[in-house]
Design an enzyme around this catalytic site. Structure first.
Site, short mmCIF file in Angstrom:
data_model
loop_
_atom_site.label_atom_id
_atom_site.label_comp_id
_atom_site.label_asym_id
_atom_site.label_seq_id
_atom_site.Cartn_x
_atom_site.Cartn_y
_atom_site.Cartn_z
N ASN A 1 39.98 23.51 19.11
CA ASN A 1 41.13 24.18 18.47
C ASN A 1 42.44 23.46 18.75
O ASN A 1 43.52 24.01 18.49
CB ASN A 1 41.24 25.62 19.00
N ASP B 1 46.34 16.27 28.64
CA ASP B 1 45.46 17.40 28.39
C ASP B 1 46.35 18.44 27.67
O ASP B 1 47.57 18.41 27.82
CB ASP B 1 44.95 17.94 29.73
N ARG C 1 33.30 24.64 25.23
CA ARG C 1 33.02 26.06 24.95
C ARG C 1 31.61 26.45 25.41
O ARG C 1 31.42 27.45 26.09
CB ARG C 1 33.16 26.29 23.44
N ASP D 1 45.58 19.37 34.37
CA ASP D 1 45.68 20.53 35.28
C ASP D 1 44.30 20.94 35.80
O ASP D 1 44.19 21.91 36.53
CB ASP D 1 46.31 21.73 34.55
N ASP E 1 45.55 22.34 27.07
CA ASP E 1 45.57 23.68 27.68
C ASP E 1 45.93 23.59 29.16
O ASP E 1 45.20 22.97 29.94
CB ASP E 1 44.19 24.34 27.55
N GLY F 1 38.95 22.93 31.25
CA GLY F 1 38.59 21.55 30.93
C GLY F 1 37.18 21.37 30.41
O GLY F 1 36.86 20.33 29.84
N SER G 1 39.16 20.87 23.71
CA SER G 1 39.15 21.98 22.76
C SER G 1 38.96 21.54 21.31
O SER G 1 39.54 20.57 20.85
CB SER G 1 40.47 22.74 22.87
#
Ligand code: BG6
Ligand code: MG
Length: 212
Positions: free
Chosen positions: A118, A9, A49, A170, A11, A46, A116
């Site tokens: 991004n 993952d 958006r 996480d 972020d 996780g 994401s």
């Protein structure tokens, strides 16, 4: 080796963007007069958006059209992307950088599995733009974690079966995605206490002993 690949993952595992997500969502929530705090922000880990915005809107007094939701989510992303420009190679810790290199030297394939859209932008900011063997992110999936799609796509890009991949997460939603995708997982940070992972990491470098 028990695992031929590790799917990370992004972020909260490779780097930390929580504070930027928080700041950007907070600006939107303030504008709409919606209560928003760190506890609600933690629930956004996780998830995509739009799903994040729907969680924030649980505190909204009224009903918002899908068109308006898209407009505010886009506005949040514009603020978030501006904030991401503050990120640099300094946001990649020495421990993560050295561990990734050691894992690669051991012969493991390394991939990203992130909700994401991004992800590539962030990887470029922290100097890992060309590092990973595969990137599966919010742009190539239709369902976000806890659906396993993002990890299954990463395995497909690597040309490996699920059981040869180890996920590092996480977020509880990410651990659930790994379980659903029949992949073993390692929890780090907040996800550890859920007890849902195959392994719990005290520290990122503990991955090295799992791979041995
Ligand atoms: C995940 C974050 O990595 O990406 C979530 O943990 C976020 O909090 C999701 O909502 C989607 O991010 P983006 O960059 O596509 O808005
Ligand atoms: Mg995460």
């Amino acid at each position: 080796m028990k695992y031929e690949a590790i799917i990370f993952d992004l972020d909260g595992v490779i780097c930390h963007t929580d504070k930027y997500h928080y700041e950007a969502w907070k600006a939107i929530a303030d504008k709409l007069n919606i209560e928003f705090n760190e506890t609600i922000n933690n629930r956004l880990r996780g998830v995509s958006r739009m799903e994040s915005f729907n969680i924030i809107l649980e505190k909204y007094d009224g009903v918002m059209s899908e068109k308006k939701k898209l407009k505010y989510a886009e506005e949040k992303n514009d603020i978030y992307k501006e904030l991401l420009k503050n990120m640099s190679e300094k946001d990649l810790s020495k421990e993560v950088r050295e561990t990734l290199t050691e894992l690669r030297n051991k012969g493991a394939k390394l991939a990203i599995g992130s909700s994401s859209k991004n992800a590539k932008f962030i990887l470029n900011q922290i100097g890992l733009g060309d590092f990973f063997d595969a990137i599966s992110d919010g742009n190539n999936i239709t369902k976000s974690k806890p659906d396993p799609e993002v990890f299954l796509k990463a395995a497909e890009y690597l040309n490996l079966p699920a059981e040869k991949c180890l996920v590092v997460e996480d977020a509880v939603a990410g651990l659930e995605a790994a379980i659903d995708g029949k992949m073993d997982s390692s929890a780090i940070g907040d996800a550890v206490s859920s007890g849902k992972a195959t392994y719990n990491l005290d520290s990122f470098k503990d991955l090295l002993s799992i791979l041995n």
